[in-house]
Design a protein around this motif. Sequence first.
Motif, PDB file in Angstrom:
ATOM      1  N   GLY A   1      43.224  39.278  41.950  1.00 36.04           N
ATOM      2  CA  GLY A   1      43.615  37.902  41.581  1.00 36.04           C
ATOM      3  C   GLY A   1      44.007  38.189  39.848  1.00 36.04           C
ATOM      4  N   ARG A   2      44.017  39.481  39.161  1.00 40.60           N
ATOM      5  CA  ARG A   2      44.489  39.391  38.053  1.00 40.60           C
ATOM      6  C   ARG A   2      46.104  39.356  37.709  1.00 40.60           C
ATOM      7  N   SER A   3      46.402  38.807  36.633  1.00 41.13           N
ATOM      8  CA  SER A   3      47.701  38.604  36.307  1.00 41.13           C
ATOM      9  C   SER A   3      48.142  39.822  35.343  1.00 41.13           C
ATOM     10  N   VAL A   4      49.166  40.600  35.501  1.00 37.72           N
ATOM     11  CA  VAL A   4      49.459  41.519  34.617  1.00 37.72           C
ATOM     12  C   VAL A   4      50.807  41.527  33.939  1.00 37.72           C
ATOM     13  N   LEU A   5      51.021  41.578  32.742  1.00 44.90           N
ATOM     14  CA  LEU A   5      52.080  41.762  31.950  1.00 44.90           C
ATOM     15  C   LEU A   5      52.473  43.264  31.459  1.00 44.90           C
ATOM     16  N   LEU A   6      53.211  44.110  32.071  1.00 45.33           N
ATOM     17  CA  LEU A   6      53.589  45.488  31.781  1.00 45.33           C
ATOM     18  C   LEU A   6      54.664  45.765  30.981  1.00 45.33           C
TER      19      LEU A   6
ATOM     20  N   LYS B   1      42.100  34.127  23.896  1.00 43.27           N
ATOM     21  CA  LYS B   1      41.824  35.700  23.830  1.00 43.27           C
ATOM     22  C   LYS B   1      40.622  36.262  24.625  1.00 43.27           C
ATOM     23  N   ALA B   2      39.619  35.297  25.057  1.00 37.78           N
ATOM     24  CA  ALA B   2      38.733  35.599  26.121  1.00 37.78           C
ATOM     25  C   ALA B   2      39.375  35.714  27.489  1.00 37.78           C
ATOM     26  N   SER B   3      40.370  35.197  27.801  1.00 37.98           N
ATOM     27  CA  SER B   3      41.131  35.182  29.028  1.00 37.98           C
ATOM     28  C   SER B   3      42.220  36.353  29.014  1.00 37.98           C
ATOM     29  N   ILE B   4      42.451  37.160  28.149  1.00 35.24           N
ATOM     30  CA  ILE B   4      43.273  38.275  27.885  1.00 35.24           C
ATOM     31  C   ILE B   4      42.793  39.737  27.638  1.00 35.24           C
ATOM     32  N   GLY B   5      43.140  40.738  28.280  1.00 36.20           N
ATOM     33  CA  GLY B   5      42.623  41.977  28.100  1.00 36.20           C
ATOM     34  C   GLY B   5      44.058  43.000  27.638  1.00 36.20           C
ATOM     35  N   VAL B   6      43.838  43.948  26.852  1.00 37.61           N
ATOM     36  CA  VAL B   6      44.783  44.280  26.246  1.00 37.61           C
ATOM     37  C   VAL B   6      44.894  45.902  26.231  1.00 37.61           C
ATOM     38  N   GLN B   7      45.565  46.684  27.120  1.00 42.34           N
ATOM     39  CA  GLN B   7      45.626  48.100  27.011  1.00 42.34           C
ATOM     40  C   GLN B   7      46.742  48.752  26.360  1.00 42.34           C
ATOM     41  N   LEU B   8      46.583  49.336  25.222  1.00 41.44           N
ATOM     42  CA  LEU B   8      47.744  49.882  24.358  1.00 41.44           C
ATOM     43  C   LEU B   8      48.005  51.357  24.703  1.00 41.44           C
TER      44      LEU B   8
ATOM     45  N   ALA C   1      39.698  47.398  28.963  1.00 45.88           N
ATOM     46  CA  ALA C   1      40.468  45.838  28.722  1.00 45.88           C
ATOM     47  C   ALA C   1      40.326  45.067  29.614  1.00 45.88           C
ATOM     48  N   SER C   2      39.686  45.396  30.797  1.00 45.38           N
ATOM     49  CA  SER C   2      39.289  44.551  31.786  1.00 45.38           C
ATOM     50  C   SER C   2      37.905  44.224  32.168  1.00 45.38           C
ATOM     51  N   ILE C   3      37.025  44.676  31.265  1.00 51.45           N
ATOM     52  CA  ILE C   3      35.504  44.732  31.280  1.00 51.45           C
ATOM     53  C   ILE C   3      35.087  43.347  31.488  1.00 51.45           C
ATOM     54  N   HIS C   4      35.762  42.294  30.809  1.00 53.46           N
ATOM     55  CA  HIS C   4      35.238  40.943  30.710  1.00 53.46           C
ATOM     56  C   HIS C   4      35.917  40.084  31.890  1.00 53.46           C
ATOM     57  N   ASP C   5      36.771  40.752  32.892  1.00 53.60           N
ATOM     58  CA  ASP C   5      37.194  40.211  33.984  1.00 53.60           C
ATOM     59  C   ASP C   5      38.459  39.034  33.679  1.00 53.60           C
ATOM     60  N   PRO C   6      39.330  39.497  32.499  1.00 57.34           N
ATOM     61  CA  PRO C   6      40.177  38.558  32.133  1.00 57.34           C
ATOM     62  C   PRO C   6      41.306  38.065  33.109  1.00 57.34           C
ATOM     63  N   ASP C   7      41.830  36.973  32.940  1.00 62.96           N
ATOM     64  CA  ASP C   7      42.967  36.305  33.661  1.00 62.96           C
ATOM     65  C   ASP C   7      44.089  37.249  33.564  1.00 62.96           C
ATOM     66  N   LEU C   8      44.494  37.473  32.666  1.00 64.53           N
ATOM     67  CA  LEU C   8      45.635  38.142  32.176  1.00 64.53           C
ATOM     68  C   LEU C   8      45.494  39.416  31.418  1.00 64.53           C
ATOM     69  N   LEU C   9      46.154  40.748  31.931  1.00 69.31           N
ATOM     70  CA  LEU C   9      46.083  41.859  31.396  1.00 69.31           C
ATOM     71  C   LEU C   9      47.545  42.292  30.742  1.00 69.31           C
ATOM     72  N   LEU C  10      47.538  42.650  29.684  1.00 67.39           N
ATOM     73  CA  LEU C  10      48.794  43.077  28.908  1.00 67.39           C
ATOM     74  C   LEU C  10      48.751  44.633  28.755  1.00 67.39           C
ATOM     75  N   LEU C  11      49.466  45.367  29.388  1.00 65.45           N
ATOM     76  CA  LEU C  11      49.481  46.860  29.732  1.00 65.45           C
ATOM     77  C   LEU C  11      50.707  47.186  29.034  1.00 65.45           C
TER      78      LEU C  11
END
Length: 254
Positions: free
Chosen positions: A182-187, A75-82, A146-156
């Motif tokens: 260099g972030r990865s995004v699942l949109l 979870k520390a590697s993930i950022g989530v924007q709802l 969602a990206s404040i902690h520089d996550p490797d994966l963002l879920l949008l």
Amino acid sequence: MHTLSVEGLEVRYGRTVAVRNVSFTVQRGEIFGLIGPNGAGKTSTLAVVEGLLAPSAGKVRVLGMDPRKDARRAKASIGVQLQSTAFQPDLVLTELVQLYAGLYGMRLGAPEARQRLDDAGLGEAARKRAQELSGGQRQRLSLLIASIHDPDLLLLDEPTTGLDPQSRRELWQRVEALRTEGRSVLLTTHSMEEAAALSNRIGILVRGALVALDTPETLVRQYAEDPRVRRVARGAVTLEDVFLALSGQEEVSA
């Protein structure tokens, strides 16, 4: 190593199969668009990736970690924007940025929080409360958090729903900047324009199954002569035409 790996994913709710044998990967620096009609299994897939839901079968790995068995690190590697996020109404934006950074173990002073807001195009709103923001400002704040902690994966999840065209384009630019970093995004999105504009690759979910996966350009080229697509198309074939045809909704547009 893939940033995200989904292999043979199945999600059941009682006798109902919401996701069936879904497999895909998201590479570093890639935006992967997951599109499908309502009830196609997108939300269930995201819930498994977040570690909120246990899969009935298959496996999900975030940087090689199981989101449930290694929940803290994953979870520390993930950022989530709802699609819609509620913020503490009495805090101004600099305070909100400091608060959420603190939740990830980061200490940001007011000047650092202000710089983050400036970078997100929210510098002029730094002293505003969340309830005073426009829709576009609220979504930019949500993406910043969602990206404040520089996550490797963002879920949008439907990040631009309800935004005007200018606000939508501004958010696209920020998402593309994250990819460049260099972030990865699942949109997930219902906007075919958005999916085509942002995604390196797209997966189309229909009734829980992944029926197509490729670049937007390749999908259009691959299905351009499909009779189902030709019935939908009004002129040059678009990703929306392919989506409607493969999801069985071509009759709606005919």
